[in-house]
Design a protein around this motif. Structure first.
Motif, PDB file in Angstrom:
ATOM      1  N   VAL A  31       0.844  -1.194   0.000  1.00 61.14           N
ATOM      2  CA  VAL A  31       0.000   0.000   0.000  1.00 61.14           C
ATOM      3  C   VAL A  31       0.881   1.247   0.000  1.00 61.14           C
ATOM      4  N   HIS A  32       0.261   2.363  -0.359  1.00 54.94           N
ATOM      5  CA  HIS A  32       1.000   3.627  -0.323  1.00 54.94           C
ATOM      6  C   HIS A  32       1.222   4.099   1.103  1.00 54.94           C
ATOM      7  N   GLU A  33       0.222   3.878   1.965  1.00 53.41           N
ATOM      8  CA  GLU A  33       0.325   4.339   3.334  1.00 53.41           C
ATOM      9  C   GLU A  33      -0.428   3.422   4.269  1.00 53.41           C
ATOM     10  N   VAL A  34       0.177   3.172   5.442  1.00 57.59           N
ATOM     11  CA  VAL A  34      -0.515   2.538   6.559  1.00 57.59           C
ATOM     12  C   VAL A  34      -0.549   3.558   7.697  1.00 57.59           C
ATOM     13  N   LEU A  35      -1.750   3.904   8.127  1.00 59.47           N
ATOM     14  CA  LEU A  35      -1.918   4.832   9.239  1.00 59.47           C
ATOM     15  C   LEU A  35      -2.484   4.054  10.423  1.00 59.47           C
ATOM     16  N   ILE A  36      -1.735   4.016  11.522  1.00 59.33           N
ATOM     17  CA  ILE A  36      -2.186   3.360  12.751  1.00 59.33           C
ATOM     18  C   ILE A  36      -2.858   4.408  13.628  1.00 59.33           C
ATOM     19  N   LEU A  37      -4.104   4.159  14.003  1.00 64.37           N
ATOM     20  CA  LEU A  37      -4.850   5.060  14.885  1.00 64.37           C
ATOM     21  C   LEU A  37      -4.846   4.480  16.284  1.00 64.37           C
ATOM     22  N   GLU A  38      -4.270   5.219  17.228  1.00 66.40           N
ATOM     23  CA  GLU A  38      -4.097   4.743  18.594  1.00 66.40           C
ATOM     24  C   GLU A  38      -4.828   5.659  19.565  1.00 66.40           C
ATOM     25  N   HIS A  39      -5.603   5.058  20.471  1.00 67.34           N
ATOM     26  CA  HIS A  39      -6.366   5.809  21.450  1.00 67.34           C
ATOM     27  C   HIS A  39      -5.468   6.517  22.458  1.00 67.34           C
ATOM     28  N   ASP A  40      -4.396   5.848  22.910  1.00 64.27           N
ATOM     29  CA  ASP A  40      -3.531   6.432  23.932  1.00 64.27           C
ATOM     30  C   ASP A  40      -2.916   7.740  23.451  1.00 64.27           C
ATOM     31  N   ALA A  41      -2.625   8.621  24.399  1.00 62.34           N
ATOM     32  CA  ALA A  41      -2.010   9.901  24.061  1.00 62.34           C
ATOM     33  C   ALA A  41      -0.596   9.724  23.527  1.00 62.34           C
ATOM     34  N   ALA A  42       0.078   8.645  23.898  1.00 61.33           N
ATOM     35  CA  ALA A  42       1.433   8.377  23.413  1.00 61.33           C
ATOM     36  C   ALA A  42       1.714   6.894  23.571  1.00 61.33           C
ATOM     37  N   LEU A  43       2.613   6.396  22.736  1.00 59.28           N
ATOM     38  CA  LEU A  43       3.095   5.026  22.849  1.00 59.28           C
ATOM     39  C   LEU A  43       4.505   5.077  23.423  1.00 59.28           C
ATOM     40  N   PRO A  44       4.856   4.156  24.325  1.00 62.42           N
ATOM     41  CA  PRO A  44       6.172   4.211  24.955  1.00 62.42           C
ATOM     42  C   PRO A  44       7.301   4.098  23.931  1.00 62.42           C
ATOM     43  N   ASP A  45       8.374   4.853  24.143  1.00 69.51           N
ATOM     44  CA  ASP A  45       9.548   4.723  23.293  1.00 69.51           C
ATOM     45  C   ASP A  45      10.615   3.860  23.955  1.00 69.51           C
ATOM     46  N   ALA A  46      10.205   3.065  24.942  1.00 71.17           N
ATOM     47  CA  ALA A  46      11.060   2.104  25.635  1.00 71.17           C
ATOM     48  C   ALA A  46      10.162   0.947  26.069  1.00 71.17           C
ATOM     49  N   PRO A  47      10.738  -0.177  26.513  1.00 70.02           N
ATOM     50  CA  PRO A  47       9.907  -1.294  26.995  1.00 70.02           C
ATOM     51  C   PRO A  47       9.214  -0.932  28.305  1.00 70.02           C
TER      52      PRO A  47
END
Length: 499
Positions: A31-47
């Motif tokens: 596909v040209h684009e995959v857009l992930i829509l996430e409810h959370d205000a942010a996703l962790p940038d670490a485990p």
């Protein structure tokens, strides 16, 4: 992937969890684009933990079939896990397991493996790889309100954005939570993938646009989880085996399971679970006492020689729930993946693997036909359902037998199958062939019908060619840990009601 594909199609993935990011990886080449829509205000940038993923506080097994699928979708992700402290645990030598027929031998040649790591680490490494793909992006702070389209085709989704500072475009950015939700707006797409998990509202969303009523099957043994992390004892090393004491559903009593998995940061992740009528407590001083109620106290004996590294976490949303999207006349442009389609009792450790194998099936279908072609979604949904159905049968084939289980009661065919599986487990104690075949199925590398192969049937008929073990096969190092004086008294404390 170094070049964007020629297709102008746009895919929306609802949910930035493991199933959603794997689906994004599967679709990105086509596909040209995959857009992930996430409810959370942010996703962790670490485990790190996610508020909307409470099951991450419990021990997870990533079996070889699922890990292989993730590696195929995202080459190098296994190395990312291991570099961050995860363990590649060989099977059978790296598992001490007490089946309902007796202790499994560990001396057979290793044929499989599982990844020992926290759920936070597994998700983080996958998410990092996916968000490096040039045509995948994530929009955080976005609440999906419903589907747009009709019974023939889904055209996108209606959303509301969280109001506040910032625009969520990446894994660590997000909109503020303080201002509520904005006006409803439409995001158009050629394909919508629901990966919103157990809480998915997609069956109602489909009805809202004139779509079908999706049949649902539930088998619920009333499992409650209690989990805690421990510091591995000094000298335990990084190649500690999985210690697994499963329940025996043939006993006609609540089933108790106790498991230790070695994870990153020198810790053990310990999960205890019990079915309806035998649930564990959330009380810390009852945790190890409950572990002694398993069919063998080995897990409790090891815990008595380790220091707790955190509090007890509990989880109760463990019902097996299957939404039969593959049987419904779904509109083009819509599919469901992961727990949104099939959610499983986590005690068997197949949820992540089923999601990964479903994503691999989605990728393979996208290779065969364009996402824009009529019928793509229906064919993809059927392909996604196959590995989920295999995991479903493994779970409900056990859970139906526990007292108070909700759902269809065991049939004579179910009871015959259960007796055959018990015979296989007993024969496996002395048969490398049956060990390999059983692990093929448990690791989700092969479907369950391999257990009906003539060579397996013959080995089952002959039974175990070796005597039953009178105790677990432990290495000298493992026995040395067990021989140490316990750090806490094994004496039971007064019972307290479960909360």
């Amino acid at each position: 992937m170094t070049e964007l594909p020629s297709s102008r199609a746009r895919a929306l993935v609802l949910g930035g969890g493991l199933a959603g990011t794997l689906a994004a990886a599967a679709l990105a080449p086509f596909v040209h684009e995959v857009l992930i829509l996430e409810h959370d205000a942010a996703l962790p940038d670490a485990p790190a933990p996610r508020a909307r993923l409470p099951q991450a506080a419990h021990a997870h097994m990533l079996w070889a079939g699922g890990a292989d699928a993730m590696e195929e979708l995202l080459p190098g992700v296994t190395g990312d896990w291991l570099a961050a402290g995860a363990h590649r645990i060989p099977i059978p030598s790296g598992m001490v397991s007490f089946s309902e027929a007796g202790w499994f031998r560990r001396s057979w040649a290793d044929t499989h493996y599982l990844i020992g790591a926290s759920r936070n680490l597994i998700d983080w490494a996958v998410r990092e790889r996916v968000l490096r793909l040039p045509n995948v992006r994530v929009q955080t702070g976005t609440r999906v309100c419903g589907l747009e389209g009709d019974a023939a085709r889904v055209l996108g989704v209606a959303v509301r954005d969280a109001e506040g500072e910032g625009k969520g475009k990446g894994k660590g950015e997000g909109k503020g939570e303080g201002g509520g939700w904005g006006e409803r707006r439409l995001i158009a797409a050629d394909l919508v993938v629901d990966a919103t998990g157990r809480n998915s509202k997609c069956t109602q969303w489909l009805r809202d646009i004139g779509g079908p009523q999706v049949r649902e099957t539930v088998v619920d043994a009333g499992v409650r989880y209690a989990s805690r992390k421990y510091w591995a004892p000094e000298g335990a090393g990084t190649d500690w085996p999985v210690i697994h004491i499963p329940a025996d559903p043939r006993r006609g009593r609540p089933g108790i399971v106790a498991t230790i998995i070695s994870i990153e940061n020198g810790q053990w992740h310990v999960s205890l679970s019990g079915t309806r009528g035998g649930e564990p407590s959330s009380e810390e001083d009852l945790f190890e006492e409950y572990a002694r109620r398993a069919r063998h106290p080995l897990v409790a004996e090891f815990l008595a020689r380790a220091e707790p590294a955190g509090e007890v976490a509990v989880f109760t949303r463990t019902a097996n729930r299957r939404r039969h999207f593959e049987q419904a006349r779904l509109p083009d442009g819509f599919i469901a993946v992961g727990d949104a389609a099939t959610s499983l009792n986590p005690v068997y450790g197949h949820g992540m693997s089923a999601a990964a194998l479903g994503a691999l099936a989605l990728r393979d279908q996208a290779r065969r036909m364009s996402l824009l072609s009529p019928g793509f979604a229906a064919k993809a949904q059927r392909a996604i359902a196959r590995p989920a159905a295999a995991a479903w049968m493994l779970a409900v084939g056990q859970d139906r037998f526990y007292p108070g289980a909700i759902g269809r009661k065991p049939t004579p065919a179910d009871r015959l199958t259960a007796r055959y599986v018990h015979r296989l487990n007993r024969a496996a104690i002395g048969s490398a062939l049956i060990v390999r075949k059983l692990t093929d199925v448990m690791a989700m590398r092969r479907p369950a019908h391999v257990l009906g192969h003539p060579a397996v049937l013959l080995a089952a008929a002959l039974g175990s060619r070796k005597p039953l073990l009178d105790g677990p096969e432990l290495t000298p190092r493992e026995r040395e840990v067990l021989d140490r004086p316990p750090l806490r008294s094994p004496e039971p404390t007064p019972a307290k009601p479960a909360r």
